[in-house]
Every structure is written in structure tokens, then in C-alpha cells.
Design an enzyme around this catalytic site. Sequence first.
Site, PDB file in Angstrom:
ATOM      1  N   HIS A  34       0.759  -1.189   0.092  1.00 16.09           N
ATOM      2  CA  HIS A  34      -0.251   0.283   0.299  1.00 16.09           C
ATOM      3  C   HIS A  34       1.352   1.226   0.371  1.00 16.09           C
ATOM      4  O   HIS A  34       0.096   2.089   0.309  1.00 16.09           O
ATOM      5  CB  HIS A  34      -1.130  -0.138   1.073  1.00 16.09           C
ATOM      6  N   LYS A  78      -2.556  -9.025  -6.945  1.00 13.21           N
ATOM      7  CA  LYS A  78      -2.839  -9.800  -8.001  1.00 13.21           C
ATOM      8  C   LYS A  78      -3.940 -10.389  -7.048  1.00 13.21           C
ATOM      9  O   LYS A  78      -4.551 -10.365  -5.948  1.00 13.21           O
ATOM     10  CB  LYS A  78      -1.947 -10.955  -7.859  1.00 13.21           C
TER      11      LYS A  78
HETATM   12  N1  GLU Z   1      -1.070  -9.254 -15.213  1.00 11.26           N
HETATM   13  C1  GLU Z   1      -0.257  -8.277 -16.082  1.00 11.26           C
HETATM   14  C2  GLU Z   1       1.191  -8.852 -15.426  1.00 11.26           C
HETATM   15  O1  GLU Z   1       1.469  -9.145 -14.421  1.00 11.26           O
HETATM   16  C3  GLU Z   1      -0.951  -7.122 -15.586  1.00 11.26           C
HETATM   17  C4  GLU Z   1      -1.658  -6.403 -14.622  1.00 11.26           C
HETATM   18  C5  GLU Z   1      -2.241  -4.660 -14.709  1.00 11.26           C
HETATM   19  O2  GLU Z   1      -2.034  -5.139 -15.958  1.00 11.26           O
HETATM   20  O3  GLU Z   1      -2.192  -4.674 -13.870  1.00 11.26           O
HETATM   21  O4  GLU Z   1       1.600  -7.782 -15.095  1.00 11.26           O
END
Ligand code: GLU
Length: 473
Positions: free
Chosen positions: A65, A107
Site C-alpha cells: 500500500h 494480484k
Molecule cells: N497481469 C499483468 C501482469 O502480470 C498485467 C497487470 C495489470 O495490467 O495491472 O503484469
Amino acid sequence: MKNYQPPSFLESVNENFERAAAVSGIPKGLLAQIQTCNSIYQMNFPVKIGNQYKVVTAFRVQHSHHRLPTKGGIRYSIHVNQDEVMALAALMTYKCAIVDVPFGGAKGGVKITPWKYTEEQLERITRRYTTELIRKDFIGPGIDVPAPDYGTGSREMAWILDTYQTFNGGEIDSAGCVTGKPVNQNGIRGRTEATGRGVYYGLVQLLSYADDMKEIGLKTGMAGKTLVIQGLGNVGYYTGKICQEEGDAKIIAVSEYEGAIHSPDGIDVDKLYKFRQKTGSIMGFPGTTNMKSREQALELKCDILIPAALENQITMLNAKKIKAKIIAEAANGPVSADADAYLRDKGVIIVPDMYLNAGGVTVSYFEWLKNLSHMRFGRMEKRFNQNTYTLFAEKLEAMTGKSITAKERRMLTKGADEVDLVRSGLEETMVTAYDQIREILRRKKSVTDLRTAAFLSALNKVSSDYMNKGIFP
Ligand code: GLU
């Protein structure tokens, strides 16, 4: 090797972190705060599939954060687990810092096999997942902004946006709650290809340094380099296509779930992609030979090996057989920490994921900015520039008495479209970030590889954010 267990993805990320942390000079407590995941949310929700209910397990991890919103994709895969999502979220923090995208890392993961569900069922799962995120304040343009990842794409992002807007009517910036959306639904041109294009720009920059290339016995430039690609999903496909079409590289092998194909004369990735869409497989693609196994492709002699699928593809089970001079980590975490150490010692250049595949989040950042500004890039200045350049061209003709050809005129007088600006912004980002990493590698004696240098670049930026907040004086 008999009882060998490769380190888990999270263990590898932590090991790499610690190697960089040891030479960073950053206080221990601050390092611990940077390394840890700030918020972890696991949910189990019911979804009606056919005439039964299925309990779906899903996660969203906000790793850091230190900057908000947090940012990172959502993965749909049966292999999703909390450790994996934590590792991926951590990589997002470092990735964003390296390319100066002002977000913390996050994620998401939904533990399903997406192709086992109908479109309608997937929509139900996605909408329910989004609702869970809304309920716990885990999504919003200023809170946490998801994007596509393995197993998801613009379709899922459109469902997420619609669900979010249903619950947040009247929120003026709501379109910025998710990126990777379809262009006609508040997306941005150039996002779909962005990760692959970023890999291309990153590699071009790496290959441009004659001294560095000399060390591994290569000439500068992408043209004529032999490439092996693992994975023909979004990242592998666009990486191959752009390296081939714009860089003149030669793709000698492609490996996918169903097997691998090889051709020393080069494989047209675009045609192969269409062939796979039609037949459901890359095997038997005209002009290529089927390899014995999909793993075999990784062991071919080539200049650049591009793992563009999933984590832990190169471990001590196959590292000794790798003959590539450069490993370009288009996927997240494709090389385990122990294999990384072995290959590094052998002199292989490994271009780390947290730098090389940052093109996706970079263009996501542009999309988010577009959503907050409520206007397409280039709308204000395109015609103005076009008119100015036309006047210049006319004056040039008048002054020199020579005429400019129609093709030259088109090039000289073109005002930038959204996609031109996105590509230019992405190229600038990848070039600048690479040069920063390379500079760390050159100047700091205790750093001997690109991954540690990339980590240091990230750690310096994240730690200085914390210092500036006065949390760690
Ligand atoms: N999933 C992609 C990555 O691993 C893109 C993440 C995003 O665009 O926020 O970088």
C-alpha cells in the site's frame, strides 16, 4: 535429482528479494515491511453451475500500500493458491516501481479451469467474484484496480466493470476500477498487445549494447536472432509476432500445452496462431517438424529463449540442458531461484520478469489515466500538429523548390493517434527502465546480474516512498 523438489514460486521470489536486500543498504525493518503482503483476502462463494451449486475459492492479495491504488491482474486457473497469488502480487509491486508506474502491487486468482465452463457460467463467476471484492472494499479506481492475467481477457474485464458500476452508480471515475477493458468499453488501444510489445522493446534495448552482447558472443540488434517461444497465449503470441514483424527475428521453435514444433527456417507466428485456432493444436503446422515433447523445445540451441507461459518452467530438472544465451522472462517467475543461480554462473543473461513483462501494467496505467481524464489520448492535439506539420512541409517545398512524395508527406504530417502515443509511451518506459537497471549493474560491484539490479531499482524507489511518508525516518 531423483528427490529434487524445485522451490515454490513464492520461495523463489523471496530468495531473489533477499539476495538484493543484502546489498541494498536499506534498514532491516523497512525491508521486512516492503517484503510482506499487506492484505490477503480469501473467499469461498457459491455459483450455480447447471442445476448444482459449486463452491469457488478465490483470492485477492494487495502486496503493498505504499502507493495507491494497488494494481495487478486476475488469474483463472485450477493451480491458483494463496502462495502463488502472494508471489505474483509481490512481483507487481516491484514491476510497477521499476517502470515508474505509481501503484502498489496486487494480484487476484480464481481457482477454476476456465475452459470447463460456458461463457454464461464464467460471467456468473466473474460477477460474483467482483461483488465479493466490492463488499470488502477490495476494488475501486483509487483502491485496487484489477486487469487480465493468465486465463482472463477483455471480456472478463468488461463484466467486472459492469458489476462495479451497477453497485457504484454515479461514481464519475468508475471506469478506472479495472483495466484491460475492450476499447469500446473504456479500454485503450494497444493494451492487448502491450506485454508482448514491452518484451520486444526491452529486448531491443538489451541487444543494443555491443559490449554486453560481446560477452555472450552475440552481435547487436534483433535482426536474425533465433528465438524459441514457450506459450502461444496473449504474451507469447504478441512477443513472437512483434519480434518477427518489427525486429526481423527468426522463431525456430514454439512450445505449447499439446507439444512443440521446430523449424530451422523460421515459423510464421501469425499463421501458426490462426492454425491453432482452427485445428486446436500447433502440431502438424506446415513446414515444421513435431518435437518429441514440449519440454524439448526449451533445450534447443538458440539466441533467446522466451518462456511466456507460467512459473517454474526452468528448474534444476532441465536447467543443465538449456543452451540459450539469453532467457527472456515474458511470463512471471518462469525460472526457479536455484536454476537462476546455476544459469547465471554459466553466463546466461536472464532478463527478469519484473522488468521485461512490465509493458502490460504500463499500458494499464495509461488506460487508467485515460479513464480519469475522460478523454482519448491525442484528441486535443492531433489535428493541430497535423496542420502545423503540413504547413512546414509546404514551406519546405516552396523554399527548396523540390517536391515531397505522397508517402513522405503522410509520414511527415501525421498527428499522433492514441495507439501511436501508447506505443511511444511504452517504448520510452521500457528503454528508460532498462537503462536504469543496467546502470545499477555497471556501478555496483556487488551486483552481477540483471535480476538483482532490477530488484535494487525497485527497492530503492519503494523504500524512498516509505521514507518520504516519514514512516521510516
Ligand atoms: N497481469 C499483468 C501482469 O502480470 C498485467 C497487470 C495489470 O495490467 O495491472 O503484469
